[in-house]
Design an enzyme around this catalytic site. Structure first.
Site, PDB file in Angstrom:
ATOM      1  N   ARG A  16      -1.304   4.127   6.906  1.00  0.00           N
ATOM      2  CA  ARG A  16      -0.692   3.723   8.185  1.00  0.00           C
ATOM      3  C   ARG A  16      -1.776   3.611   9.247  1.00  0.00           C
ATOM      4  O   ARG A  16      -2.688   4.441   9.286  1.00  0.00           O
ATOM      5  CB  ARG A  16       0.303   4.825   8.595  1.00  0.00           C
ATOM      6  CG  ARG A  16       1.597   4.318   9.135  1.00  0.00           C
ATOM      7  CD  ARG A  16       2.672   5.398   9.262  1.00  0.00           C
ATOM      8  NE  ARG A  16       2.286   6.787   9.133  1.00  0.00           N
ATOM      9  CZ  ARG A  16       1.876   7.556  10.150  1.00  0.00           C
ATOM     10  NH1 ARG A  16       1.744   7.084  11.356  1.00  0.00           N
ATOM     11  NH2 ARG A  16       1.582   8.836   9.938  1.00  0.00           N
ATOM     12  N   ARG A  60       5.561  -2.597  -4.502  1.00  0.00           N
ATOM     13  CA  ARG A  60       4.661  -1.548  -4.987  1.00  0.00           C
ATOM     14  C   ARG A  60       5.282  -0.180  -4.733  1.00  0.00           C
ATOM     15  O   ARG A  60       6.139  -0.020  -3.909  1.00  0.00           O
ATOM     16  CB  ARG A  60       3.307  -1.636  -4.262  1.00  0.00           C
ATOM     17  CG  ARG A  60       2.456  -2.779  -4.768  1.00  0.00           C
ATOM     18  CD  ARG A  60       0.992  -2.671  -4.364  1.00  0.00           C
ATOM     19  NE  ARG A  60       0.819  -2.267  -2.990  1.00  0.00           N
ATOM     20  CZ  ARG A  60       0.306  -1.091  -2.616  1.00  0.00           C
ATOM     21  NH1 ARG A  60      -0.076  -0.200  -3.503  1.00  0.00           N
ATOM     22  NH2 ARG A  60       0.167  -0.806  -1.341  1.00  0.00           N
ATOM     23  N   LYS A 110       4.027  -7.194   8.196  1.00  0.00           N
ATOM     24  CA  LYS A 110       3.837  -7.613   6.802  1.00  0.00           C
ATOM     25  C   LYS A 110       4.390  -9.018   6.550  1.00  0.00           C
ATOM     26  O   LYS A 110       5.536  -9.324   6.861  1.00  0.00           O
ATOM     27  CB  LYS A 110       4.512  -6.600   5.867  1.00  0.00           C
ATOM     28  CG  LYS A 110       4.274  -6.941   4.409  1.00  0.00           C
ATOM     29  CD  LYS A 110       4.128  -5.721   3.567  1.00  0.00           C
ATOM     30  CE  LYS A 110       4.126  -6.059   2.099  1.00  0.00           C
ATOM     31  NZ  LYS A 110       3.951  -4.912   1.240  1.00  0.00           N
TER      32      LYS A 110
HETATM   33  C1  BTN Z   1       4.648  -5.161  -2.251  1.00  0.00           C
HETATM   34  O1  BTN Z   1       4.045  -5.479  -1.236  1.00  0.00           O
HETATM   35  O2  BTN Z   1       5.285  -4.105  -2.313  1.00  0.00           O
HETATM   36  C2  BTN Z   1       4.586  -6.082  -3.438  1.00  0.00           C
HETATM   37  C3  BTN Z   1       5.679  -7.101  -3.404  1.00  0.00           C
HETATM   38  C4  BTN Z   1       5.645  -8.051  -4.581  1.00  0.00           C
HETATM   39  C5  BTN Z   1       6.895  -8.887  -4.663  1.00  0.00           C
HETATM   40  C6  BTN Z   1       6.794  -9.951  -5.705  1.00  0.00           C
HETATM   41  S1  BTN Z   1       8.099 -11.130  -5.576  1.00  0.00           S
HETATM   42  C7  BTN Z   1       7.648 -11.830  -7.090  1.00  0.00           C
HETATM   43  C8  BTN Z   1       7.281 -10.690  -8.018  1.00  0.00           C
HETATM   44  N1  BTN Z   1       8.442 -10.172  -8.692  1.00  0.00           N
HETATM   45  C9  BTN Z   1       8.743  -8.934  -8.308  1.00  0.00           C
HETATM   46  O3  BTN Z   1       9.727  -8.276  -8.722  1.00  0.00           O
HETATM   47  N2  BTN Z   1       7.854  -8.502  -7.408  1.00  0.00           N
HETATM   48  C10 BTN Z   1       6.835  -9.486  -7.158  1.00  0.00           C
END
Ligand code: BTN
Length: 325
Positions: A322, A121, A187
């Protein structure tokens, strides 16, 4: 860089193979085997080379397997035919959006062993080493798009937290608004929802899920926030295929439930997993930071903060949160 799946399949069980054996099995020279080992290492796989013994993985890898993923789904479940497993891809979200544009059905799921440009994200990178964690995306069509679609990420975060807690006996698992899964304040997993379509018309959601299952040593120092993985949280090594089945089932159920009933049934479930509730937090929006006590979410999914000025609401997007103490 190309990755040799013949090589990774040969090494997956974790025992030693001499360069000669591998060269024979792969039909290439020993020098070519070495080159492929170098590529595997660059993809985040820990490969040991020992003089006189050959190559082996630092720890065995359980490659993803469609039959094993769907083992706990009912025999009549249509999902088997809608799962695609890729060796490597830049991002399963981008790939799944491509499939959706070509008409892929609701519920189509794409898994990858490795993402070369995994997306997180807020423009962040999602570390996606080969063969160790879980990366998948699900295509879901809404027609028309529901007005409260911004609540879908929260709903799926709760669904995943419930399923993982239940399947692997995890306590201390919570959702950090808007949709990050944390275990023991570190996380564990994240969701990235990407939406395409028009207001009031059909829209396609790509629900991307990344779960740390057993982070290899080679990737550990690349992560810029406190993190954990499922094997630490559960206190034992877990089957990736079982984790994949649990998570896929959870996301599909969550999407179905949201499509039928909206966020209603998720609200009390959110409260049960709300990691921030009652805690002092700092919310950053651009250069502005607001301190306050988290009071849960409102009906629109906004984070409610009790501040010196009263109750303030924050909407996901460019906001980062945070825990302050
Ligand atoms: C986050 O917490 O920042 C979100 C992470 C999401 C990762 C997943 S892995 C499968 C899918 N493909 C991606 O490129 N991102 C999501």
């Amino acid at each position: 860089m190309t990755i040799s799946y013949d090589l990774i399949s040969a090494l997956a069980p974790g025992n030693f193979h001499s360069g000669e054996q591998l060269a024979k099995r792969l039909g290439v020279t020993r020098k070519a085997v070495w080159k492929r080992v170098v590529n595997l290492r660059a993809a985040g796989v820990d490969v040991h080379a020992v003089r006189g013994k050959g190559y082996r993985l630092a720890s065995p890898i359980e490659l993803l397997d469609k039959e094993a993923i769907v083992a706990d789904f009912g025999p009549e479940s249509p999902i088997r035919s809608q799962i695609e497993i890729l060796g490597s891809v830049d991002s399963t979200n981008r790939y799944a959006m491509g499939l959706a544009r070509q008409g892929a059905a609701t519920g189509t799921a794409v898994f990858a062993e490795w993402q070369t440009a995994g997306r997180g994200r807020r423009g962040r990178t999602w570390q996606s080493p080969l063969g160790s964690n879980l990366y998948f995306s699900v295509v879901w069509r809404f027609d028309p798009a529901p007005a409260n679609l911004q609540l879908l990420g929260l709903a799926l975060g709760v669904a995943l937290a419930e399923s993982l807690s239940r399947a692997f006996d995890l306590t201390r698992l919570g959702v950090k608004w808007p949709n990050d899964l944390y275990w023991d304040n570190k996380k564990l997993a994240g969701l990235l929802l990407e939406i395409s379509g028009e207001a009031g018309g059909e829209c396609v959601v790509i629900a991307g899920v990344g779960v740390n299952v057993a982070m290899p040593h080679t990737s550990r120092e690349l992560i810029d926030q406190p993190w954990t993985d499922l094997s630490e949280a559960a206190g034992r090594a877990l089957s990736r295929n079982r984790v994949a089945g649990v998570c896929l089932g959870s996301v599909l159920d969550g999407l179905r439930c949201f499509a039928n009933d909206g966020f209603r049934s998720f609200l009390p479930r959110w409260d049960a997993y709300d990691l921030l509730f009652g805690r002092a937090v700092a919310v950053r929006e651009g250069s502005k930071t607001t301190l306050g006590r988290a009071m849960g979410i409102d009906g629109t999914g906004a984070l409610v903060l009790q501040t010196h000025h009263g109750k303030e609401r924050f909407y996901s997007g460019d906001v980062s949160v945070r825990i302050h103490q």
